[in-house]
Design a protein around this motif. Structure first.
Motif, PDB file in Angstrom:
ATOM      1  N   GLN B 153       0.837  -1.206   0.000  1.00 38.19           N
ATOM      2  CA  GLN B 153       0.000   0.000   0.000  1.00 38.19           C
ATOM      3  C   GLN B 153       0.872   1.256   0.000  1.00 38.19           C
ATOM      4  OE1 GLN B 153      -2.830   0.286   3.265  1.00 38.19           O
ATOM      5  NE2 GLN B 153      -3.092   2.470   2.928  1.00 38.19           N
ATOM      6  N   LEU B 154       1.996   1.210   0.742  1.00 37.87           N
ATOM      7  CA  LEU B 154       2.814   2.422   0.886  1.00 37.87           C
ATOM      8  C   LEU B 154       3.828   2.610  -0.229  1.00 37.87           C
ATOM      9  CD1 LEU B 154       3.447   2.697   4.687  1.00 37.87           C
ATOM     10  CD2 LEU B 154       1.891   3.979   3.242  1.00 37.87           C
ATOM     11  N   GLU B 155       4.069   1.565  -0.995  1.00 39.98           N
ATOM     12  CA  GLU B 155       5.023   1.663  -2.101  1.00 39.98           C
ATOM     13  C   GLU B 155       6.415   2.038  -1.597  1.00 39.98           C
ATOM     14  OE1 GLU B 155       4.247   3.425  -6.478  1.00 39.98           O
ATOM     15  OE2 GLU B 155       2.664   3.721  -4.998  1.00 39.98           O
ATOM     16  N   GLU B 156       6.669   3.319  -1.412  1.00 41.74           N
ATOM     17  CA  GLU B 156       7.982   3.787  -0.968  1.00 41.74           C
ATOM     18  C   GLU B 156       7.837   4.490   0.380  1.00 41.74           C
ATOM     19  OE1 GLU B 156      11.012   3.422  -2.240  1.00 41.74           O
ATOM     20  OE2 GLU B 156      10.102   2.059  -3.697  1.00 41.74           O
ATOM     21  N   PRO B 157       8.911   4.472   1.200  1.00 39.39           N
ATOM     22  CA  PRO B 157       8.833   5.126   2.518  1.00 39.39           C
ATOM     23  C   PRO B 157       8.639   6.632   2.438  1.00 39.39           C
ATOM     24  CG  PRO B 157      10.688   3.604   2.425  1.00 39.39           C
ATOM     25  CD  PRO B 157      10.168   3.734   1.029  1.00 39.39           C
ATOM     26  N   VAL B 158       9.024   7.238   1.306  1.00 36.00           N
ATOM     27  CA  VAL B 158       8.826   8.679   1.165  1.00 36.00           C
ATOM     28  C   VAL B 158       7.993   8.924  -0.087  1.00 36.00           C
ATOM     29  CG1 VAL B 158       9.932  10.925   0.917  1.00 36.00           C
ATOM     30  CG2 VAL B 158      11.036   9.136   2.274  1.00 36.00           C
ATOM     31  N   GLY B 159       6.923   9.664   0.073  1.00 37.08           N
ATOM     32  CA  GLY B 159       6.044   9.947  -1.058  1.00 37.08           C
ATOM     33  C   GLY B 159       6.124  11.405  -1.450  1.00 37.08           C
ATOM     34  N   PRO B 160       5.287  11.823  -2.393  1.00 38.01           N
ATOM     35  CA  PRO B 160       5.318  13.212  -2.854  1.00 38.01           C
ATOM     36  C   PRO B 160       4.965  14.217  -1.750  1.00 38.01           C
ATOM     37  CG  PRO B 160       3.453  12.018  -3.791  1.00 38.01           C
ATOM     38  CD  PRO B 160       4.327  11.010  -3.129  1.00 38.01           C
ATOM     39  N   HIS B 161       4.251  13.757  -0.721  1.00 41.40           N
ATOM     40  CA  HIS B 161       3.856  14.683   0.345  1.00 41.40           C
ATOM     41  C   HIS B 161       4.752  14.566   1.567  1.00 41.40           C
ATOM     42  CE1 HIS B 161       0.264  15.396  -2.006  1.00 41.40           C
ATOM     43  NE2 HIS B 161       0.119  14.096  -2.094  1.00 41.40           N
ATOM     44  N   GLY B 162       5.876  13.882   1.422  1.00 37.95           N
ATOM     45  CA  GLY B 162       6.764  13.715   2.572  1.00 37.95           C
ATOM     46  C   GLY B 162       6.821  12.266   3.003  1.00 37.95           C
ATOM     47  N   PRO B 163       7.378  12.032   4.193  1.00 31.54           N
ATOM     48  CA  PRO B 163       7.538  10.657   4.637  1.00 31.54           C
ATOM     49  C   PRO B 163       6.193   9.963   4.830  1.00 31.54           C
ATOM     50  CG  PRO B 163       7.985  12.192   6.417  1.00 31.54           C
ATOM     51  CD  PRO B 163       7.867  13.005   5.178  1.00 31.54           C
ATOM     52  N   ARG B 164       6.190   8.662   4.559  1.00 32.55           N
ATOM     53  CA  ARG B 164       4.984   7.881   4.819  1.00 32.55           C
ATOM     54  C   ARG B 164       5.144   7.169   6.148  1.00 32.55           C
ATOM     55  NH1 ARG B 164       4.797   6.400  -1.292  1.00 32.55           N
ATOM     56  NH2 ARG B 164       3.126   7.748  -1.997  1.00 32.55           N
ATOM     57  N   ALA B 187      10.632  -3.285   9.362  1.00 33.86           N
ATOM     58  CA  ALA B 187      10.182  -2.001   9.910  1.00 33.86           C
ATOM     59  C   ALA B 187      11.362  -1.037  10.023  1.00 33.86           C
ATOM     60  CB  ALA B 187       9.524  -2.218  11.264  1.00 33.86           C
ATOM     61  N   ALA B 188      12.487  -1.543  10.553  1.00 35.16           N
ATOM     62  CA  ALA B 188      13.651  -0.685  10.729  1.00 35.16           C
ATOM     63  C   ALA B 188      14.169  -0.189   9.379  1.00 35.16           C
ATOM     64  CB  ALA B 188      14.742  -1.449  11.472  1.00 35.16           C
ATOM     65  N   ASP B 189      14.112  -1.077   8.376  1.00 33.29           N
ATOM     66  CA  ASP B 189      14.566  -0.705   7.044  1.00 33.29           C
ATOM     67  C   ASP B 189      13.681   0.380   6.444  1.00 33.29           C
ATOM     68  OD1 ASP B 189      16.146  -1.169   4.583  1.00 33.29           O
ATOM     69  OD2 ASP B 189      14.170  -1.749   3.809  1.00 33.29           O
ATOM     70  N   PHE B 190      12.372   0.241   6.690  1.00 36.88           N
ATOM     71  CA  PHE B 190      11.430   1.261   6.223  1.00 36.88           C
ATOM     72  C   PHE B 190      11.809   2.623   6.809  1.00 36.88           C
ATOM     73  CE2 PHE B 190       7.440   3.645   6.379  1.00 36.88           C
ATOM     74  CZ  PHE B 190       6.891   3.405   5.123  1.00 36.88           C
ATOM     75  N   ALA B 191      12.168   2.598   8.097  1.00 30.71           N
ATOM     76  CA  ALA B 191      12.561   3.849   8.765  1.00 30.71           C
ATOM     77  C   ALA B 191      13.884   4.362   8.210  1.00 30.71           C
ATOM     78  CB  ALA B 191      12.658   3.625  10.276  1.00 30.71           C
ATOM     79  N   ARG B 192      14.852   3.452   8.006  1.00 31.48           N
ATOM     80  CA  ARG B 192      16.157   3.871   7.478  1.00 31.48           C
ATOM     81  C   ARG B 192      16.014   4.568   6.134  1.00 31.48           C
ATOM     82  NH1 ARG B 192      18.418  -0.764   9.985  1.00 31.48           N
ATOM     83  NH2 ARG B 192      17.836  -2.103   8.260  1.00 31.48           N
ATOM     84  N   ARG B 193      15.029   4.137   5.353  1.00 31.46           N
ATOM     85  CA  ARG B 193      14.852   4.722   4.028  1.00 31.46           C
ATOM     86  C   ARG B 193      13.975   5.980   4.065  1.00 31.46           C
ATOM     87  NH1 ARG B 193      12.623   1.164   0.019  1.00 31.46           N
ATOM     88  NH2 ARG B 193      11.654  -0.111   1.617  1.00 31.46           N
ATOM     89  N   GLY B 194      13.733   6.495   5.270  1.00 30.91           N
ATOM     90  CA  GLY B 194      13.087   7.802   5.355  1.00 30.91           C
ATOM     91  C   GLY B 194      11.650   7.803   5.840  1.00 30.91           C
ATOM     92  N   GLY B 195      11.045   6.622   5.981  1.00 25.63           N
ATOM     93  CA  GLY B 195       9.674   6.567   6.464  1.00 25.63           C
ATOM     94  C   GLY B 195       9.610   6.603   7.979  1.00 25.63           C
TER      95      GLY B 195
END
Lengths: 371, 275
Positions: B153-164, B187-195
């Motif tokens: 659903q989230l695709e990438e940790p950071v979207g056009p409107h900022g972090p997801r 989860a930690a990886d999602f955070a490392r990539r900016g989410g």
């Protein structure tokens, strides 16, 4: 060994990818299969329409009439009347009622998140029946300001109101915090059926001789009374519901994960629920108003389709309309031929076919549902 | 991090009839790290999470506010929220026989959805389960399928409107130790990539391992919030859980928790610590 593994690393990767794609195709296959199924169902429906137009007590032959028409010859007036005034409206009514009942069943099952929900089983049809009976018996008491604009729509609209009220009531009673209890839903359906049955009984008791005649014809659950007026009024209510149904598909799919998850996926749950209830009420109400109580279409059709091509509502709803229409035409043809020239009420045919099927579903689901 | 990128909730009070579930709770989380919500059973962890996701944000007492980046969560359209955050529930019951891939694709629609769903499934080690019926999987596998759906659903940790934002409600409670680590790594990886990741946790050791910030709840009140080592202290934890708990430092792997079993207080059933 290690050397072999690393040597096979490169060719191993594409084979891994290939099997991934195989998985996708295998799972995505169901949508493809559902679309292919739709074409087959469409063809089946065409056959059923032809058979329905060709079958009847009068000796009129559809094919002879068509052939005559194609050759530019005059079709006999009696044949034209039989085909145009009797068989065609009857066929259209069968299609409308069958599609309406099947789609109502699929919508209700999606809404209640439960494969056993069906307008007939949980008392929604009974509510529609009460509305229709009230319109037939008490319709004369309506003030002219209301009765005149309603006109031919009085009975279907009353049935719609009746089924809407019972669906709402049922949903309120059986669903708590987004979860529907199967037991509560079925028991509430029994209570609702008993209540509406009693109220209908009182109305029948009040009815005069003419109204009793109308009620008897209506209550037998038959397509025999089809006229263009009746078909037009019914389809005017059924068609919007059928057209609206696929727009609810995405919401109903998400709702299969529960209300919270559907909300998190971006679904406006309350709107989906309200529209689904409205569509169920319109389709069931109009179907009941046209043809009385015809059971089991709403549970048999979606169940068969889920077995064939999965539960995705984007395919389930249109396919249900097609299969429901075909099944009801088929049941109507059976009802017309088994004791010809007399007719068996179609409700009896669908009950004989659908009852055992429902028991079979119960047996299959016994372990899954906490009944 | 700029202020507008963070997720913040201020003065959250939520009453259910006469019971106060959350009492003037403040909450803040930054993208790029895992923030854990911990506390004993019934302390309001899941309720706080449901407020933050928007699910019951409409029910908080007047004056409370939830903001996700520049977005007011209380009034946000579900569709707008769905593109900025995804939520993994404690458990998800499915009412119809969807396949695994169909379930994941509920979160990944449109063109490219199938590829995204497949990538997410591969991420949770279930690449070959796509065609299987969801209902036939084990509880742990189902939970991982749901995680894949949420990731898709989230695709990438950071979207056009900022972090997801990724919300996890006890994400590992049904999993064995290897998959617990796998899920926390994701989860930690999602955070490392900016989410941003916000997780309700029962396991304090996993919390110590993966969370940078911790919010500690007790009976609907926040009794500690801040960097993990400042909140996961003997004193605060023992107070929150009503039993004697000691944090230790293991060489090479940081904080760990040691329950003092001889002195476990009266409510032992409330303890869900795995030793």
């Amino acid at each position: 060994m290690a050397a072999m593994t690393s040597a096979e690393g490169a060719p191993g990767a594409p084979s891994h990818a290939r099997s991934d794609i195989g998985d996708v195709l295998h799972a995505g296959d169901r949508r493809l299969r559902a679309r292919r199924l739709r074409l087959i169902l469409l063809a089946v429906l065409m056959c059923c329409i032809a058979a329905s137009l060709a079958t009847g007590a009068a000796g009129t032959s559809l094919w002879a009439a068509l052939w005559d028409g194609l050759r530019g010859q005059e079709v006999a007036l009696s044949d034209r009347i039989v085909l145009w005034q009797i068989r065609l409206p009857r066929t259209l009514m069968g299609m409308g009622v069958g599609a309406a009942l099947a789609v109502s069943g699929a919508l209700m099952q999606g809404l209640f998140r439960n494969p056993l929900a069906d307008p007939g089983i949980v008392g929604v049809s009974a509510g529609a029946g009460l509305g229709a009976i009230a319109a037939i018996v008490l319709g004369g008491l309506l003030p002219a300001a209301l009765a005149v604009p309603l006109g031919i729509y009085t009975v279907p609209v009353a049935a719609f109101v009746g089924s809407w009220a019972s669906t709402m009531l049922l949903y309120r009673v059986a669903t708590r915090a987004g979860r529907t209890s199967v037991a509560v839903m079925l028991l509430a359906g029994i209570a609702l059926g008993a209540l509406t049955g009693a109220a209908s009984g009182v109305l029948v008791y009040l009815a005069d001789d003419n109204q009793l005649r109308d009620l008897t014809f209506w209550g037998m659950g038959s397509l025999a009374g089809a006229t263009w007026t009746k078909v037009g009024a019914g389809l005017a209510i059924i068609l919007p519901a059928l057209i609206a149904a696929p727009f609810l598909a995405r919401g109903l799919n998400a709702l299969a994960l529960g209300e919270a998850a559907a909300y998190h996926l971006g679904i406006r749950i309350q709107r989906v629920k309200n529209l689904a209830i409205l569509a169920v009420a319109a389709a069931t109400g109009a179907a009941v108003a046209m043809s009385g109580g015809i059971g089991f279409i709403g549970i048999v059709v979606p169940h068969l389709l889920r077995l064939a091509s999965g539960p995705d509502h984007r395919d389930l709803l249109p396919n249900a309309a097609l299969l429901g229409a075909s099944l009801l035409l088929l049941a109507d043809i059976i009802s017309r031929v088994v004791i010809a020239p007399a007719e068996l009420p179609i409700g009896i045919v669908t009950a004989i076919l659908g009852g055992p099927f429902f028991l079979w579903i119960l047996l299959r689901q016994r372990g899954v549902l906490d009944l | 991090m700029t202020l507008s990128a963070s997720l913040s909730a201020t003065d959250i009070t939520l009453r259910l009839r006469r019971t106060t579930i959350l009492d003037q709770v403040d909450f803040a989380a930054e993208p790029g790290e895992v923030t854990a919500i911990v506390g004993p059973n019934g302390s309001g962890k899941t309720t706080l999470l449901r407020v933050l996701t928007g699910e019951i944000a409409g029910q908080i007492a007047p004056g409370g506010q939830v903001r996700m980046g520049g977005l007011d969560v209380v009034d946000a359209d579900p569709w707008v929220l769905a593109r900025r955050r995804a939520v993994l529930a404690q458990q998800t019951a499915l009412s119809f026989p969807f396949t695994v891939l169909e379930v994941v694709r509920l979160g990944a629609e449109g063109p490219g959805g199938a590829a995204r769903a497949l990538a997410a499934l591969a991420r949770v080690d279930l690449a070959h389960y796509g065609g299987r019926l969801y209902q036939e999987l084990s509880g742990g596998e189902q939970q991982r399928v749901q995680l894949a759906r949420v990731l898709a659903q989230l695709e990438e940790p950071v979207g056009p409107h900022g972090p997801r934002w990724l919300f996890l409600d006890e994400p590992v409670s049904a999993l064995d130790i290897a998959h617990q680590l796998q899920v926390m790594e994701i989860a930690a990886d999602f955070a490392r990539r900016g989410g941003g990741v916000i997780a309700v946790m029962h396991d304090l050791n996993l919390t110590a391992m993966y969370a940078r910030k911790v919010v500690l709840l007790q009976q609907g009140r926040c009794i500690g919030a801040g960097p993990t080592e400042e909140v996961l202290t003997d004193d605060l934890l023992s107070r929150a859980y009503g039993c004697d708990l000691r944090m230790g430092v293991a060489p090479g792997s940081g904080l760990f928790l040691l329950p003092q079993s001889a002195q476990i207080a009266h409510e032992s059933s409330d303890l869900e610590l795995r030793s």
